[in-house]
Design a protein around this motif. Structure first.
Motif, PDB file in Angstrom:
ATOM      1  N   PRO A 184      15.338 -14.027 -21.897  1.00 45.70           N
ATOM      2  CA  PRO A 184      14.164 -14.194 -22.762  1.00 45.70           C
ATOM      3  C   PRO A 184      12.971 -13.340 -22.343  1.00 45.70           C
ATOM      4  O   PRO A 184      12.195 -12.891 -23.203  1.00 45.70           O
ATOM      5  N   ALA A 185      12.826 -13.109 -21.037  1.00 43.82           N
ATOM      6  CA  ALA A 185      11.715 -12.282 -20.567  1.00 43.82           C
ATOM      7  C   ALA A 185      11.891 -10.835 -21.029  1.00 43.82           C
ATOM      8  O   ALA A 185      10.933 -10.187 -21.479  1.00 43.82           O
ATOM      9  N   LEU A 186      13.109 -10.326 -20.923  1.00 37.98           N
ATOM     10  CA  LEU A 186      13.372  -8.960 -21.381  1.00 37.98           C
ATOM     11  C   LEU A 186      13.174  -8.827 -22.887  1.00 37.98           C
ATOM     12  O   LEU A 186      12.625  -7.836 -23.373  1.00 37.98           O
ATOM     13  N   GLU A 187      13.626  -9.828 -23.620  1.00 33.51           N
ATOM     14  CA  GLU A 187      13.452  -9.777 -25.072  1.00 33.51           C
ATOM     15  C   GLU A 187      11.979  -9.820 -25.444  1.00 33.51           C
ATOM     16  O   GLU A 187      11.545  -9.144 -26.386  1.00 33.51           O
ATOM     17  N   TYR A 188      11.204 -10.594 -24.721  1.00 35.73           N
ATOM     18  CA  TYR A 188       9.760 -10.678 -24.948  1.00 35.73           C
ATOM     19  C   TYR A 188       9.102  -9.312 -24.730  1.00 35.73           C
ATOM     20  O   TYR A 188       8.215  -8.907 -25.492  1.00 35.73           O
ATOM     21  N   LEU A 189       9.553  -8.592 -23.703  1.00 36.27           N
ATOM     22  CA  LEU A 189       8.929  -7.321 -23.337  1.00 36.27           C
ATOM     23  C   LEU A 189       9.478  -6.127 -24.114  1.00 36.27           C
ATOM     24  O   LEU A 189       8.747  -5.159 -24.359  1.00 36.27           O
ATOM     25  N   LEU A 190      10.757  -6.191 -24.506  1.00 34.47           N
ATOM     26  CA  LEU A 190      11.420  -4.980 -25.005  1.00 34.47           C
ATOM     27  C   LEU A 190      12.013  -5.079 -26.407  1.00 34.47           C
ATOM     28  O   LEU A 190      12.600  -4.106 -26.883  1.00 34.47           O
ATOM     29  N   ALA A 191      11.892  -6.205 -27.072  1.00 34.90           N
ATOM     30  CA  ALA A 191      12.569  -6.387 -28.364  1.00 34.90           C
ATOM     31  C   ALA A 191      12.211  -5.311 -29.380  1.00 34.90           C
ATOM     32  O   ALA A 191      13.051  -4.895 -30.187  1.00 34.90           O
ATOM     33  N   ASP A 192      10.971  -4.839 -29.374  1.00 34.96           N
ATOM     34  CA  ASP A 192      10.527  -3.872 -30.384  1.00 34.96           C
ATOM     35  C   ASP A 192      10.450  -2.447 -29.847  1.00 34.96           C
ATOM     36  O   ASP A 192       9.749  -1.595 -30.390  1.00 34.96           O
ATOM     37  N   VAL A 193      11.190  -2.173 -28.760  1.00 35.83           N
ATOM     38  CA  VAL A 193      11.136  -0.858 -28.113  1.00 35.83           C
ATOM     39  C   VAL A 193      12.452  -0.110 -28.334  1.00 35.83           C
ATOM     40  O   VAL A 193      13.532  -0.675 -28.173  1.00 35.83           O
ATOM     41  N   LEU A 234      15.471  -4.845 -36.306  1.00 44.01           N
ATOM     42  CA  LEU A 234      14.885  -3.577 -36.757  1.00 44.01           C
ATOM     43  C   LEU A 234      15.187  -2.457 -35.771  1.00 44.01           C
ATOM     44  O   LEU A 234      15.508  -1.333 -36.167  1.00 44.01           O
ATOM     45  N   ALA A 235      15.093  -2.770 -34.468  1.00 37.91           N
ATOM     46  CA  ALA A 235      15.334  -1.762 -33.433  1.00 37.91           C
ATOM     47  C   ALA A 235      16.764  -1.236 -33.474  1.00 37.91           C
ATOM     48  O   ALA A 235      17.034  -0.099 -33.069  1.00 37.91           O
ATOM     49  N   LYS A 236      17.683  -2.043 -33.988  1.00 35.52           N
ATOM     50  CA  LYS A 236      19.089  -1.645 -34.018  1.00 35.52           C
ATOM     51  C   LYS A 236      19.434  -0.718 -35.183  1.00 35.52           C
ATOM     52  O   LYS A 236      20.453  -0.026 -35.158  1.00 35.52           O
ATOM     53  N   ILE A 237      18.603  -0.693 -36.212  1.00 35.53           N
ATOM     54  CA  ILE A 237      18.958   0.077 -37.409  1.00 35.53           C
ATOM     55  C   ILE A 237      18.226   1.413 -37.513  1.00 35.53           C
ATOM     56  O   ILE A 237      18.510   2.202 -38.411  1.00 35.53           O
ATOM     57  N   VAL A 238      17.299   1.693 -36.595  1.00 34.99           N
ATOM     58  CA  VAL A 238      16.471   2.903 -36.746  1.00 34.99           C
ATOM     59  C   VAL A 238      17.103   4.126 -36.097  1.00 34.99           C
ATOM     60  O   VAL A 238      16.594   5.233 -36.246  1.00 34.99           O
ATOM     61  N   GLY A 239      18.206   3.952 -35.382  1.00 33.42           N
ATOM     62  CA  GLY A 239      18.733   5.050 -34.596  1.00 33.42           C
ATOM     63  C   GLY A 239      18.092   5.038 -33.218  1.00 33.42           C
ATOM     64  O   GLY A 239      17.238   4.215 -32.920  1.00 33.42           O
ATOM     65  N   GLY A 240      18.495   5.963 -32.370  1.00 35.47           N
ATOM     66  CA  GLY A 240      18.009   5.903 -31.004  1.00 35.47           C
ATOM     67  C   GLY A 240      18.738   4.805 -30.251  1.00 35.47           C
ATOM     68  O   GLY A 240      19.768   4.288 -30.698  1.00 35.47           O
ATOM     69  N   THR A 241      18.191   4.408 -29.118  1.00 30.64           N
ATOM     70  CA  THR A 241      18.802   3.367 -28.290  1.00 30.64           C
ATOM     71  C   THR A 241      17.845   2.203 -28.137  1.00 30.64           C
ATOM     72  O   THR A 241      16.796   2.349 -27.504  1.00 30.64           O
ATOM     73  N   PRO A 242      18.148   1.053 -28.716  1.00 31.17           N
ATOM     74  CA  PRO A 242      17.283  -0.120 -28.470  1.00 31.17           C
ATOM     75  C   PRO A 242      17.175  -0.373 -26.972  1.00 31.17           C
ATOM     76  O   PRO A 242      18.188  -0.356 -26.261  1.00 31.17           O
ATOM     77  N   ALA A 243      15.972  -0.586 -26.492  1.00 33.64           N
ATOM     78  CA  ALA A 243      15.767  -0.764 -25.047  1.00 33.64           C
ATOM     79  C   ALA A 243      16.617  -1.904 -24.497  1.00 33.64           C
ATOM     80  O   ALA A 243      17.124  -1.827 -23.377  1.00 33.64           O
ATOM     81  N   LEU A 244      16.775  -2.940 -25.285  1.00 35.55           N
ATOM     82  CA  LEU A 244      17.560  -4.087 -24.825  1.00 35.55           C
ATOM     83  C   LEU A 244      19.027  -3.733 -24.606  1.00 35.55           C
ATOM     84  O   LEU A 244      19.716  -4.401 -23.828  1.00 35.55           O
ATOM     85  N   ASP A 245      19.507  -2.694 -25.281  1.00 36.53           N
ATOM     86  CA  ASP A 245      20.894  -2.270 -25.092  1.00 36.53           C
ATOM     87  C   ASP A 245      21.064  -1.422 -23.834  1.00 36.53           C
ATOM     88  O   ASP A 245      22.192  -1.189 -23.390  1.00 36.53           O
ATOM     89  N   ALA A 246      19.947  -0.941 -23.286  1.00 37.37           N
ATOM     90  CA  ALA A 246      20.014  -0.073 -22.109  1.00 37.37           C
ATOM     91  C   ALA A 246      19.744  -0.821 -20.811  1.00 37.37           C
ATOM     92  O   ALA A 246      19.869  -0.246 -19.725  1.00 37.37           O
ATOM     93  N   VAL A 247      19.357  -2.105 -20.916  1.00 37.09           N
ATOM     94  CA  VAL A 247      18.985  -2.881 -19.733  1.00 37.09           C
ATOM     95  C   VAL A 247      19.828  -4.153 -19.665  1.00 37.09           C
ATOM     96  O   VAL A 247      19.973  -4.868 -20.656  1.00 37.09           O
ATOM     97  N   ASP A 248      20.357  -4.431 -18.489  1.00 33.24           N
ATOM     98  CA  ASP A 248      21.149  -5.645 -18.271  1.00 33.24           C
ATOM     99  C   ASP A 248      20.421  -6.603 -17.336  1.00 33.24           C
ATOM    100  O   ASP A 248      19.658  -6.174 -16.458  1.00 33.24           O
TER     101      ASP A 248
END
Length: 205
Positions: free
Chosen positions: A165-174, A144-158
């Motif tokens: 898994p910890a990052l996905e737990y914290l940021l998947a819906d951001v 869902l985060a990938k289709i709304v526009g903007g920048t999915p948080a997971l795409d901005a953090v390496d």
């Protein structure tokens, strides 16, 4: 008599004008007091946040000082990730104290670290055992985060694959947004997601 009436009318007009000026001054003074109270409240809130972050960071540092005694402690989240410069403020605003959480391989490792802190009276820490993280709902949120526009948080953090898994737990819906207007418009359309502006404003479900 006419002259007397004229003076009375003039005096009443002056009195009305003085009352209006006094009311205007009072309104301005009330606004000033309200603005001052708002500034003080914001400063107190910032001080509390800053103090809490120092406390969490200090506790994490005490645990990390134990080194080999706690092999299940992987490190502090802040030290395990890298974020694109333009989104640093957004990430810091959203994660807050979680930036200073300690990642552990499992629950037992987290418990051992907590016992060390208690023994040292070293304050309170935040622990995130990787073995306990649930993936339920993560893939749906990521999609869902990938289709709304903007920048999915997971795409901005390496980060390394081990702690992904910890990052996905914290940021998947951001989702990070360039402006408050953009964040507000998207929040109306996608109420299940959290939107964070470049300046750190957060609109959450």
């Amino acid at each position: 008599q006419n002259e007397k009436d004229g003076k009375m009318t003039g005096a009443r007009e002056d009195l009305c004008r003085f009352r209006e000026e006094l009311e205007a001054i009072s309104r301005k003074q009330r606004r000033s007091f309200q603005d001052e109270a708002l500034v003080v409240a914001r400063l107190r809130a910032l001080q509390e946040v800053f103090s809490s972050r120092i406390d969490y960071a200090a506790a994490a540092a005490r645990v990390l000082d134990e080194g080999e005694k706690l092999p299940g402690v992987l490190g502090m989240l802040l030290h395990k990730i890298s974020v694109r410069d333009e989104w640093e403020k957004a990430l810091e605003s959203f994660l807050g104290p979680w930036l200073f959480c300690l990642l552990t391989r499992d629950l037992q490792s987290a418990m051992e670290a907590i016992r060390v802190l208690k023994k040292q009276e070293g304050g309170y820490g935040i622990f995130l055992p990787l073995s306990e993280i649930s993936s339920a709902g993560v893939e749906e949120a990521k999609s869902l985060a990938k289709i709304v526009g903007g920048t999915p948080a997971l795409d901005a953090v390496d980060c390394d694959g081990e702690i992904r898994p910890a990052l996905e737990y914290l940021l998947a819906d951001v989702v990070f947004c360039s402006s408050l207007d953009e964040a507000g418009n998207k929040a109306e359309l996608y109420p299940k997601l959290t939107f964070v502006t470049r300046e750190g404003d957060i609109i959450a479900p």
